[in-house]
Design a protein around this motif. Sequence first.
Motif: not given
Length: 268
Positions: A94-116
């Motif tokens: 299960p810890k892998a899921t938490a790590d995945y979501v943590e990674f997604r949080r960072q990369i989605e934030g950067i992606t949305a910033f660049m998209a805007a």
Amino acid sequence: MIFSEISHSRTADEVMHQIEELVLQGVLKPGDRIPGERSLSKSLNVSRPVLRDALQDLEARGLLETRQGEGTVVADVVGTVFRDPIVQLIRKHPKATADYVEFRRQIEGITAFMAASRANEADRELLTRLVGTMTETHGMQDFSAEAAVDVEFHQAIGECAHNIVLLHTLRACYRLLEQGVFINRSLLYGHKGSRDALLAQHKAIYHAIMQRDPEAARRAAEAHMDFVAEAVKDVEIVGEREAVSRMRLAQHGTQRKSERAVKPARVK
């Protein structure tokens, strides 16, 4: 038409270069069909032998493949982040899921910033269409359809960021999501209140991009992933409780049967 006429040096190399760019930029996706030889040679303004040489070379290099009944299509060039053995390990921890979501949080934030910051009119039109589809699907209450549009929406934001490395990293990342390696999205969408919240969050990201507000887009994307993280925890807890309750119910039934089996016969 995504293919453009080649004006100079009509060689196989020029044809390959154009197709490579379309794949690299994410215009052509895995499984997309390449037009027939006659049509494509006309669009590119090259001879059919030149086109044939280019397609054969691209196929030999693994960028294209020929499928029975489909013709020539873009090969699965995205691949996966992890090989199957590590994916199976991830499913069990299960810890892998938490790590995945943590990674997604960072990369989605950067992606949305660049998209805007970088989205053009065509990009914004695509996002607008997807948000419309997302809203329609939401009204249908089809969890699987909503989940599919969810991934398509996030992939489109990655395209709006106009960063090739980021684009293909995200696609590999979303493939794991589509395969349910980390999150059962049907359960997530079925979680009480999640559907409405997720739609509102997606629209918040969309509006920030449309308003060309990079910081607002980043915050909206990070808030979205924070919600997903908490919702996943709730889904897991509810699932564990239901599993325990089912075991208790089954055990209760077994005990009652056992008691009836050993009950002494009444003396007449």
